[in-house]
Design an enzyme around this catalytic site. Sequence first.
Site, PDB file in Angstrom:
ATOM      1  N   LYS A 126      44.712  39.253  37.945  1.00 45.23           N
ATOM      2  CA  LYS A 126      45.382  40.174  36.801  1.00 45.23           C
ATOM      3  C   LYS A 126      45.738  41.629  37.499  1.00 45.23           C
ATOM      4  CE  LYS A 126      42.410  37.214  34.022  1.00 45.23           C
ATOM      5  NZ  LYS A 126      41.094  37.204  33.204  1.00 45.23           N
ATOM      6  N   GLN A 140      35.589  40.163  32.095  1.00 42.55           N
ATOM      7  CA  GLN A 140      35.843  38.939  32.774  1.00 42.55           C
ATOM      8  C   GLN A 140      34.436  38.137  32.364  1.00 42.55           C
ATOM      9  OE1 GLN A 140      38.403  37.879  34.468  1.00 42.55           O
ATOM     10  NE2 GLN A 140      37.545  35.909  34.203  1.00 42.55           N
ATOM     11  N   ASP A 164      42.083  40.159  25.446  1.00 45.92           N
ATOM     12  CA  ASP A 164      41.767  38.598  25.449  1.00 45.92           C
ATOM     13  C   ASP A 164      41.820  37.857  24.168  1.00 45.92           C
ATOM     14  OD1 ASP A 164      41.306  37.730  28.018  1.00 45.92           O
ATOM     15  OD2 ASP A 164      39.277  38.449  28.206  1.00 45.92           O
TER      16      ASP A 164
END
Length: 291
Positions: free
Chosen positions: A53, A97, A120
């Site tokens: 990412k 994460q 997200d």
Amino acid sequence: MSKLIDGKAFADRLCDTLSSEIASLKQAHQLSPCIAVVLVGEDPASATYVGAKVRRCEQLGIDSRSHHLPATTSEADLLALIEQLNTDPEVHGILVQLPVPKHIDSNSVINAINPDKDVDGFHISNAGALAVGQNNMVPCTPLGSLMLLQDELGDLSGLNAVVVGRSNIVGKPMAALLLQQSCTVTVAHSRTKDLPAVCREADILVAAVGIPHFIQGDWIKPGATVIDVGINRIQDSETGKNRLVGDVDFAAAKDVAGAITPVPGGVGPMTIACLMYNTVRAAKNQAGIKD
Ligand code: NAD
């Protein structure tokens, strides 16, 4: 032989477009999109995902700030960091994460993120917004899967879509997106009766199960479009080396499906590209710049 849906090529094109958009945001608005990426602990798969990412951010000109915290970090300390990032006007997107270590409640963490910075798309208010068709931040994997489907099929309305898997991060938001496109949506899961028969009804079959090669070739309606979300690491019986496979038995499915995403090179690259997409949208929204 089915058509291969090239998620990597699509993701590269999306990132090229975003890269130009970011350059003009910097020039015309002095706006530099920025994402904060928070990793707690030493899980190797998570570290790999975070690395990928951050690299994509660098390629596109998105600023990224990495916060790597030890596995022993308390929930209170993690929440304090999120609050600091929530109030930092230079940070437009926050990604924690997952999974976080077991002593931390992932729902508390997700719901502590400012929903407008929740790139997200997992915050409860973003999930609710998606459910009622007022999309704000949409989870990246289903968003990328939908982009591939629309690119392949155009108008999806009236198609029978079966989503196998009902997780909050893939299955449920995928079903909501397909319903918004006027598909007739069935969500199948571990308690579904006669799953092969349910799958055989699908014009669009999305597999998000987490079991290698789970969906068999004869579960697929001839000509169906198959989106394989699964990422499973298995040991190759011939070479002994680890390799990635999806949730669909690709070797059998490719002779039946009309089009199918490969693993790797299908949905995976789209997930990262859509994270970049969400970060740019978040930065523009926070700066009051219309799309
Ligand atoms: P999850 O474990 O949270 O959910 C799996 C779902 O599969 C559950 O809803 C469960 O009901 C269903 N399921 C389990 N066994 C089943 C069975 N025997 N029959 C029918 N349904 C069954 O997993 P997830 O987070 O949704 O991820 C699913 C897969 O997608 C995994 O392989 C994961 O690695 C992958 N994934 C890929 C990406 C990507 O970027 N491509 C992103 C997220 C997840």
